[in-house]
Design an enzyme around this catalytic site. Structure first.
Site, PDB file in Angstrom:
ATOM      1  N   GLU A 159       3.919  -5.256   8.797  1.00 39.72           N
ATOM      2  CA  GLU A 159       2.611  -5.184   8.121  1.00 39.72           C
ATOM      3  C   GLU A 159       2.173  -6.534   7.561  1.00 39.72           C
ATOM      4  OE1 GLU A 159       2.514  -0.452   6.896  1.00 39.72           O
ATOM      5  OE2 GLU A 159       3.129  -1.899   5.381  1.00 39.72           O
TER       6      GLU A 159
ATOM      7  N   HIS B 157      -1.845   4.640   9.913  1.00 41.96           N
ATOM      8  CA  HIS B 157      -0.483   5.161  10.097  1.00 41.96           C
ATOM      9  C   HIS B 157      -0.468   6.484  10.856  1.00 41.96           C
ATOM     10  CE1 HIS B 157      -0.053   2.302   6.788  1.00 41.96           C
ATOM     11  NE2 HIS B 157       1.254   2.358   6.886  1.00 41.96           N
TER      12      HIS B 157
ATOM     13  N   HIS C 151       9.977  -3.953   4.621  1.00 38.68           N
ATOM     14  CA  HIS C 151      10.506  -2.593   4.489  1.00 38.68           C
ATOM     15  C   HIS C 151      10.796  -2.001   5.860  1.00 38.68           C
ATOM     16  CE1 HIS C 151       6.103  -1.915   4.749  1.00 38.68           C
ATOM     17  NE2 HIS C 151       6.221  -0.603   4.809  1.00 38.68           N
TER      18      HIS C 151
ATOM     19  N   HIS D 188       0.815  -1.220   0.000  1.00 39.80           N
ATOM     20  CA  HIS D 188       0.000   0.000   0.000  1.00 39.80           C
ATOM     21  C   HIS D 188       0.850   1.273   0.000  1.00 39.80           C
ATOM     22  CE1 HIS D 188       0.011  -0.443   4.672  1.00 39.80           C
ATOM     23  NE2 HIS D 188       0.998   0.346   4.299  1.00 39.80           N
TER      24      HIS D 188
HETATM   25  C1  DHB Z   1       6.253   3.246   2.319  1.00 41.70           C
HETATM   26  C2  DHB Z   1       5.673   2.004   2.632  1.00 41.70           C
HETATM   27  C3  DHB Z   1       4.587   1.943   3.497  1.00 41.70           C
HETATM   28  O1  DHB Z   1       3.981   0.777   3.862  1.00 41.70           O
HETATM   29  C4  DHB Z   1       4.052   3.104   4.044  1.00 41.70           C
HETATM   30  O2  DHB Z   1       2.968   2.982   4.836  1.00 41.70           O
HETATM   31  C5  DHB Z   1       4.618   4.319   3.752  1.00 41.70           C
HETATM   32  C6  DHB Z   1       5.730   4.414   2.887  1.00 41.70           C
HETATM   33  C7  DHB Z   1       7.407   3.337   1.375  1.00 41.70           C
HETATM   34  O3  DHB Z   1       8.009   2.311   1.004  1.00 41.70           O
HETATM   35  O4  DHB Z   1       7.726   4.456   0.941  1.00 41.70           O
HETATM   36 FE    FE Z   2       2.531   1.097   5.506  1.00 35.70          FE
END
Ligand code: DHB
Ligand code: FE
Length: 286
Positions: A240, A59, A193, A12
């Site tokens: 996540e 978030h 991530h 997302h």
């Molecule tokens: C990114 C990934 C995410 O899940 C998010 O909520 C905000 C930013 C990213 O990779 O930039």
């Molecule tokens: Fe996210």
């Protein structure tokens, strides 16, 4: 009776929303990512769900550190988006299905979960971006939604095992709902991530592929990880994966009908998985 058609897991990342707004889907950077979505879009166009139950993590738009429910279930007639500061334009409101929402609330409470109920709920990029990805020809998606937020912001976070069990309770509540409804269950976020700290930029494609492999037929193998282990393996925001496990919990014996992985997308292992539970899905996939 309501019926679960299947489940979809998707990343997302906000930058996806910006790329859509700018029409950049065919650029060299974005084409390998967006190229994965047409089979999922076609599956939805064919199965035409009435409602999408969306497991996502807020978030900081709707909840903040002062008040943080572990699980929050939307029970509104409409969900609005608002500016989160990512530079995305505000998405149009999405219709809810309060009757199904309350049936899910009743069902999970009867199974010993204690969710917060939200008759007002702002949805952030973790809902709007997946809807835009999955229904690209619609300003607002042609489904009503039931958003279910899982805390991944303020420790302690719920365990993978608990999120999977929540998904099982939600799935049972959907299947017990007496109205004729076709439901798709969506889990958003991930895969690996890390956006901050010493390991900012960390990504683990091998672990992402292991998750995509195991989540269909052996999700319990993933629910055995502690959250500390998940953060170590997938990065702080790779947690996540919890939303994907909740989504998978709502399914019984799904068939993998589509999978796509491309990394990085912004900072993230960009992943898409479609699991079909409609009769005959096995024959289609074979
Ligand atoms: C990114 C990934 C995410 O899940 C998010 O909520 C905000 C930013 C990213 O990779 O930039
Ligand atoms: Fe996210």
């Amino acid at each position: 009776m309501a019926k679960i058609l299947g489940g979809i897991g998707t990343s997302h990342v906000p930058a996806i929303g910006r790329a859509i707004a700018r029409g950049e889907q065919q650029t060299p950077y974005w084409a390998p990512f967006f190229g994965g979505y047409p089979p999922a879009q076609r599956w939805l166009a064919k199965t035409r769900p009435d409602v999408a139950v969306v497991f996502y993590n807020d978030h900081g738009l709707n909840f903040f550190l002062d008040k943080m429910p572990t699980f929050a279930i939307g029970a509104a007639a409409e969900y609005r988006n608002a500016d989160e500061g990512w530079g995305l334009s505000v998405a149009p409101p999405v219709a809810g299905d309060p009757e199904l929402s309350w049936a899910i609330v009743e069902g999970v409470v009867a199974r010993d979960f204690d969710p917060t109920t939200c008759q007002e709920m702002l949805i952030d990029h973790a809902v709007t971006v997946p809807l835009q990805l999955l229904w690209p020809d619609h300003a607002a998606p042609p489904v009503r939604i039931v958003p279910i937020a899982i805390n991944t912001v303020q420790h302690p976070l719920p365990s993978a095992r608990r999120c999977f069990a929540l998904g099982q309770a939600v799935g049972a509540a959907i299947e017990a709902f007496p109205r004729d409804l076709d439901v798709v269950v969506i889990g958003t976020g991930g895969l690996s991530h890390q956006l901050d700290g010493e390991r900012a930029g960390f990504l683990n494609a091998a672990f992402d592929r292991e998750c995509l492999e195991k989540i269909v037929d052996e999700p319990e193998a993933l629910t055995r990880y502690t959250n500390d282990e998940l953060v170590e393996l997938a990065g702080t925001q790779g947690i996540e994966l919890l939303m994907w496990l909740a989504m998978r919990g709502a399914l019984r014996k799904p068939v993998r009908t589509h999978q796509h992985y491309h990394a990085p997308v912004s900072n993230t292992g960009g992943a898409l998985l479609v699991m079909d539970e409609t009769p005959g899905a096995a024959a289609l996939a074979a």
